[in-house]
Motif scaffolding. Structure first.
Motif, PDB file in Angstrom:
ATOM      1  N   UNK A   9       0.845  -1.196   0.000  1.00 37.95           N
ATOM      2  CA  UNK A   9       0.000   0.000   0.000  1.00 37.95           C
ATOM      3  C   UNK A   9       0.875   1.239   0.000  1.00 37.95           C
ATOM      4  N   UNK A  10       0.719   2.077  -1.015  1.00 37.09           N
ATOM      5  CA  UNK A  10       1.408   3.366  -1.079  1.00 37.09           C
ATOM      6  C   UNK A  10       0.382   4.453  -0.828  1.00 37.09           C
ATOM      7  N   UNK A  35       4.772   5.338   3.027  1.00 36.13           N
ATOM      8  CA  UNK A  35       4.262   6.708   2.959  1.00 36.13           C
ATOM      9  C   UNK A  35       4.750   7.438   1.714  1.00 36.13           C
ATOM     10  N   UNK A  36       5.928   7.067   1.229  1.00 34.53           N
ATOM     11  CA  UNK A  36       6.552   7.768   0.111  1.00 34.53           C
ATOM     12  C   UNK A  36       6.842   6.815  -1.036  1.00 34.53           C
ATOM     13  N   UNK A  37       6.834   7.358  -2.248  1.00 31.16           N
ATOM     14  CA  UNK A  37       7.070   6.537  -3.421  1.00 31.16           C
ATOM     15  C   UNK A  37       8.462   5.913  -3.420  1.00 31.16           C
ATOM     16  N   UNK A  38       9.464   6.658  -2.970  1.00 30.54           N
ATOM     17  CA  UNK A  38      10.824   6.132  -2.960  1.00 30.54           C
ATOM     18  C   UNK A  38      10.908   4.865  -2.119  1.00 30.54           C
ATOM     19  N   UNK A  39      10.268   4.882  -0.966  1.00 27.55           N
ATOM     20  CA  UNK A  39      10.270   3.697  -0.104  1.00 27.55           C
ATOM     21  C   UNK A  39       9.474   2.568  -0.745  1.00 27.55           C
ATOM     22  N   UNK A  58       1.229  12.166  -4.264  1.00 26.01           N
ATOM     23  CA  UNK A  58       2.198  11.843  -3.224  1.00 26.01           C
ATOM     24  C   UNK A  58       3.223  12.963  -3.094  1.00 26.01           C
ATOM     25  N   UNK A  59       3.839  13.112  -1.926  1.00 28.81           N
ATOM     26  CA  UNK A  59       4.810  14.195  -1.731  1.00 28.81           C
ATOM     27  C   UNK A  59       6.013  14.105  -2.668  1.00 28.81           C
ATOM     28  N   UNK A  60       6.378  12.894  -3.081  1.00 27.52           N
ATOM     29  CA  UNK A  60       7.578  12.752  -3.903  1.00 27.52           C
ATOM     30  C   UNK A  60       7.283  12.176  -5.289  1.00 27.52           C
ATOM     31  N   UNK A  61       6.074  12.367  -5.775  1.00 24.55           N
ATOM     32  CA  UNK A  61       5.780  11.898  -7.124  1.00 24.55           C
ATOM     33  C   UNK A  61       4.305  11.634  -7.348  1.00 24.55           C
ATOM     34  N   UNK A  62       3.994  11.158  -8.548  1.00 26.08           N
ATOM     35  CA  UNK A  62       2.621  10.841  -8.931  1.00 26.08           C
ATOM     36  C   UNK A  62       2.499   9.337  -9.125  1.00 26.08           C
TER      37      UNK A  62
END
Length: 238
Positions: A9-10, A35-39, A58-62
């Motif tokens: 779940x992202x 919580x974040x796309x990178x993770x 998302x804070x770091x991407x779509x």
């Protein structure tokens, strides 16, 4: 014992994430949250997930960008998009970019679980219970078919079948449940999805064309049996 399905779940809203994870795990589906796309990308690279539940903003991407990248790379993983954008154009865009389903916020946890289960079934991750001894899969049918899930293709006695995507999903569902009757409703849910406008007639039509393709390879056997008022099963035809 069957392995427990595991989804990623992202979602950048912790409150929504807690609700979703609780609902899924209560229903027997393991959930890992990022919580974040990178993770999430790093987690996904481990290859231990059966489906992706993907937020858009998302804070770091779509999330839709990642969805498109996964499909471009050839990933067959089931993807359910979760988004506060409920406009039709956004839903259509998500599906065109490769998502299997789209759920607008706010949503019912019960509906999310149902849609996730449907995706897992269609991907053959939510395998049905093994048949009892009195309904053991016919040996001939079990050996006659070779299924390549990654390549989305099936061979019958070594001959590659020319199947559409729906025919492949239908045959895979029947093969996974050899010896047991699957209702038209079950097949509609597994292949076309919970909210499809398709009818029982759609299943019958696809079964008819699937039968014809099987008979073109093995003319003297009818692998699919019709059970009047009940549904279909796959057997060896003897």
């Amino acid at each position: 014992m069957l392995s427990t399905p595991h989804v990623l779940l992202l979602e950048d809203d912790p409150a929504i994430a807690r609700t979703v994870c609780y609902a899924l795990e209560r229903d027997g589906i393991r959930c890992t949250h990022s919580l974040l796309m990178a993770d999430a990308r790093a987690q996904w690279a481990s290859g231990c997930f059966d489906a992706l539940l993907l937020d858009v903003g998302l804070p770091d991407g779509n999330g839709l960008d990642w969805c498109r990248q996964l499909r471009t790379a050839g990933s067959p993983a089931p993807i359910l998009v979760l988004s506060a954008r409920g406009e039709e154009v956004d839903r259509v865009l998500g599906l065109e970019l490769g998502a299997d389903d789209y759920l607008s916020k706010p949503f019912s946890p019960r509906e999310l679980v149902a849609r996730t289960r449907a995706l897992l079934r269609r991907a053959q991750q939510f395998s049905p219970p093994p048949a009892t001894a009195s309904h053991a899969p016919p040996h001939a049918a079990r050996n006659a078919f070779q299924v390549d899930e990654a390549g989305q293709c099936v061979r019958l006695q070594g001959v590659l079948l020319d199947l559409t995507r729906r025919e492949f999903q239908l045959l895979s569902s029947l093969l996974a449940a050899q010896g047991r009757i699957l209702s038209r409703h079950h097949l509609l849910d597994a292949v076309w999805g919970l909210h499809s406008d398709s009818t029982d007639r759609t299943v019958d039509t696809h079964i008819k064309t699937l039968r014809a393709k099987l008979r073109a390879v093995v003319a003297d056997q009818d692998f699919i049996t019709t059970h009047r008022g009940m549904g279909y099963s796959l057997r060896d035809g003897s």
